[in-house]
Design an enzyme around this catalytic site. Structure first.
Site, PDB file in Angstrom:
ATOM      1  N   ASP A  94       0.838  -1.204   0.000  1.00 24.06           N
ATOM      2  CA  ASP A  94       0.000   0.000   0.000  1.00 24.06           C
ATOM      3  C   ASP A  94       0.869   1.248   0.000  1.00 24.06           C
ATOM      4  O   ASP A  94       2.019   1.225   0.418  1.00 24.06           O
ATOM      5  CB  ASP A  94      -0.877   0.027   1.261  1.00 24.06           C
ATOM      6  CG  ASP A  94      -2.221  -0.620   1.025  1.00 24.06           C
ATOM      7  OD1 ASP A  94      -2.493  -1.015  -0.112  1.00 24.06           O
ATOM      8  OD2 ASP A  94      -2.984  -0.739   1.997  1.00 24.06           O
ATOM      9  N   LYS A 150      -2.626   4.363  -4.131  1.00 22.04           N
ATOM     10  CA  LYS A 150      -2.799   5.551  -4.957  1.00 22.04           C
ATOM     11  C   LYS A 150      -1.442   6.167  -5.266  1.00 22.04           C
ATOM     12  O   LYS A 150      -0.573   6.236  -4.427  1.00 22.04           O
ATOM     13  CB  LYS A 150      -3.607   6.611  -4.198  1.00 22.04           C
ATOM     14  CG  LYS A 150      -5.048   6.257  -3.995  1.00 22.04           C
ATOM     15  CD  LYS A 150      -5.731   7.364  -3.211  1.00 22.04           C
ATOM     16  CE  LYS A 150      -7.040   6.856  -2.630  1.00 22.04           C
ATOM     17  NZ  LYS A 150      -7.686   7.821  -1.752  1.00 22.04           N
ATOM     18  N   MET A 162      -7.479   9.585   9.408  1.00 24.53           N
ATOM     19  CA  MET A 162      -7.973  10.126   8.138  1.00 24.53           C
ATOM     20  C   MET A 162      -8.965  11.260   8.368  1.00 24.53           C
ATOM     21  O   MET A 162     -10.030  11.314   7.734  1.00 24.53           O
ATOM     22  CB  MET A 162      -8.632   8.995   7.304  1.00 24.53           C
ATOM     23  CG  MET A 162      -7.656   7.900   6.922  1.00 24.53           C
ATOM     24  SD  MET A 162      -8.471   6.403   6.216  1.00 24.53           S
ATOM     25  CE  MET A 162      -8.851   5.439   7.697  1.00 24.53           C
TER      26      MET A 162
END
Lengths: 255, 255
Positions: free
Chosen positions: B35, B56, B168
């Protein structure tokens, strides 16, 4: 500046769950003060150090907190590198914060070295995903009884939507169950009670909020154990069967 | 039986916060799916493995979850030893549980290897004792927005008496502050917002529940960051000064 005292989390028991940072600090320590909940195998990483045991043994009272702190201070002032080894993580119900504050106030530099806290290890080893999407909004780590005599706000916790992970809760199973039921948590809320997390002989007792006291007694659940309360407690994402009450199968390990 | 897939927590960033178990598994892996939140330094422990990045990058959408799972399945069926490396702990907002369940359902043996979760590391590195006696009944780990669109019960959380650690949460600071104030939490409740936990350049922005949105903006707080809300957020048990907004001092490290 190097710290004079490392406050080190030894993790839940399995010595392989120590961090690299913990192992390095242990290898450099002159003296290691060890709590009872720390598995003896962890001490293989500090064969050079003097070991001082400061936990409860054989029914004796635990070493007074004040004595432990003064001992660390004395060693640090002698120029020794001190490691304070605690079960789990030093700052999750471990008084690591209090010890660090006391030493810092006296000019002793400390470093906190995280450990895997027992609640997270118990769940992972049992295939229980504590924050699974759709089942939990997060996870709350609590103790059933705090040392200042206060109790958690069970009503707020019941409403929080988080998985509850209770440390040091074996003696309080009945109270907890009653309080959470009174707070409106469903009687059939899944519960998993996990004994000896991460160690050989780990056992899992599945239950529900309404039946957890009866089931814990039938299972002869013993401390140290972690209680997981919430929908995720019914998950077994690793496909591991629950331990029957009469057996204590070895933990599935990384060979 | 050896697992075909290890779901490994890489910890918050500092490669020394990996566990011994994680390092051993990485050393045995044939292929490692990584990740984005995993610090590249962690890959020093698997020089023999094929590295597949699945996070990402540069504003692209992240690799679809379904694709990652099918990739792991394909490798496992080829007889390869697969390591799935995730930031923090695999089962704390990491979807480790979902991946383990999906693979287990298809007959692939998995093992979950815990990691130090970012919230605990951020607090310890900042000298914030998350469960300090007299200040907190425990600690709750939550995200500001769940991926199923639901939001936490802020009212229950406000009443719980636990320290709140929000993952987050940078984009949701304003919402969170409003909701917790509306739920009755005191406007002057201490807050600590910690950027880049455990990594060089870690920064801490001190604030309060009422001012956290304004302070986060002035500080230019960026993800990944962890927000600590509760009385313990005002503690600095290691005597470390807060980072000024204009500087990014290196983290005090174990030399």
């Amino acid at each position: 500046m190097n710290p004079a005292v490392w406050l080190i989390g030894a993790g839940p028991g399995d010595p392989e769950l120590l961090t690299l940072k913990a192992v390095k600090a242990l290898a450099r320590a002159d003296v290691v003060l060890v709590d009872d909940l720390v598995d003896p195998q962890v001490l293989q990483y500090c064969p050079q150090a003097r070991i001082v045991r400061v936990g409860k043994r054989g029914g004796c009272r635990s070493t007074p907190q004040d004595f432990i702190q003064r001992l660390m201070l004395r060693y640090a002032r002698q120029g020794l590198r001190v490691a304070r080894l605690k079960g789990g993580d030093p700052c999750i119900f471990g008084r690591g914060g209090e010890e660090a504050q006391w030493l810092t106030d006296r000019g002793v530099a400390c470093e906190i070295v995280n450990g895997i806290t027992a609640g997270l290890a118990a769940a992972s080893a049992s295939g229980i995903p504590l924050t699974q999407r759709g089942l939990a909004q997060g996870v709350t780590l609590i103790t059933a009884h705090s040392q200042d005599g206060s109790t958690p706000d069970w009503s707020g916790l019941a409403r929080s939507g988080t998985t509850l992970v209770v440390y040091m809760g074996v003696a309080k199973v009945n109270d907890m169950s009653s309080q959470l039921l009174a707070a409106g948590m469903a009687a059939d809320t899944p519960v998993a009670m996990i004994e000896r997390a991460s160690l050989p002989g780990q056992r899992l007792c599945p239950s529900t909020l309404a039946d957890m006291a009866r089931d814990a007694e039938a299972f002869q659940l013993r401390s140290p154990a972690v209680l997981v309360i919430g929908q995720v407690a019914a998950c077994r994402v690793l496909g591991i069967a629950d331990a029957p009450a009469e057996a204590a199968p070895p933990l599935r390990r990384l060979a």
